[in-house]
Design an enzyme around this catalytic site. Sequence first.
Site, PDB file in Angstrom:
ATOM      1  N   SER A  21       0.828  -1.208   0.000  1.00 60.37           N
ATOM      2  CA  SER A  21       0.000   0.000   0.000  1.00 60.37           C
ATOM      3  C   SER A  21       0.858   1.252   0.000  1.00 60.37           C
ATOM      4  CB  SER A  21      -0.925   0.005   1.223  1.00 60.37           C
ATOM      5  OG  SER A  21      -1.842  -1.061   1.181  1.00 60.37           O
ATOM      6  N   ARG A  44      -0.035   7.997   5.611  1.00 56.06           N
ATOM      7  CA  ARG A  44      -1.045   7.340   6.439  1.00 56.06           C
ATOM      8  C   ARG A  44      -2.420   7.964   6.212  1.00 56.06           C
ATOM      9  NH1 ARG A  44      -0.529   3.546  10.211  1.00 56.06           N
ATOM     10  NH2 ARG A  44       1.575   2.745  10.537  1.00 56.06           N
ATOM     11  N   HIS A  47      -3.483   6.552   2.954  1.00 58.85           N
ATOM     12  CA  HIS A  47      -3.788   5.132   3.152  1.00 58.85           C
ATOM     13  C   HIS A  47      -5.153   4.944   3.803  1.00 58.85           C
ATOM     14  CE1 HIS A  47      -3.456   1.224   5.398  1.00 58.85           C
ATOM     15  NE2 HIS A  47      -3.007   0.840   4.216  1.00 58.85           N
TER      16      HIS A  47
END
Length: 216
Positions: A21, A44, A47
């Site tokens: 990812s 993050r 994500h």
Amino acid sequence: MDFRTDFKPLTVDPDKIYEHSFATILEEYGPHEFTEDEWKIIRRIIHASADFDLGRSVIIHPDAIAAGIKAIRSGKPVIADVQMIESGTGHKRFQKHGGDVYCYISDEDVSKAAKEAGATRAIMSMQKAVHLHEGGIYAIGNAPTALLELIRLIKEGVAKPDLIIGMPVGFVSAAESKDELVKLTEIPFITNLGRKGGSTVTVAALNAISLLADQA
């Protein structure tokens, strides 16, 4: 593992899923000028949201990361505007330093005060928080009124957070509340521009900071 579907996942190993990812995010985001630690926060957020436009709208105050790490390592509290943030955060990383995550929006006294004042519970929860805690990290991902109230309390000298992660989502006052936060240059912050945001991406930013604080 066979899911008995036509599609076969690349991997079911959770660590490798993270690796793939993050690699995909880096490839698709392209060149950037973030520091290594800033990028850990941005990736993050992307994500958590799968939203590159949101990621590109993030603004990180120059002192935000250092302030967040110092606050966590000093055992300062984390104040969340909604319970979703409290639930989604890794409490142990804060507790090991003497801190924890708190949310007051569902407290009876907050609900009563909000009803009497004709205001949101989010506003009253911020008032309660600043009277219970000195400094700390404020993580606001749902309620623009919480962010606007916190800014008001800062301007009046009642509150002085160590860091504000302000990324509320919505169509009413969300973008405007973040515009006001950006003007508040004396307090370190992490925010984004526009209507997008939410508890999920606020948790992502908060967890990224806590992971950095957890490093030796």
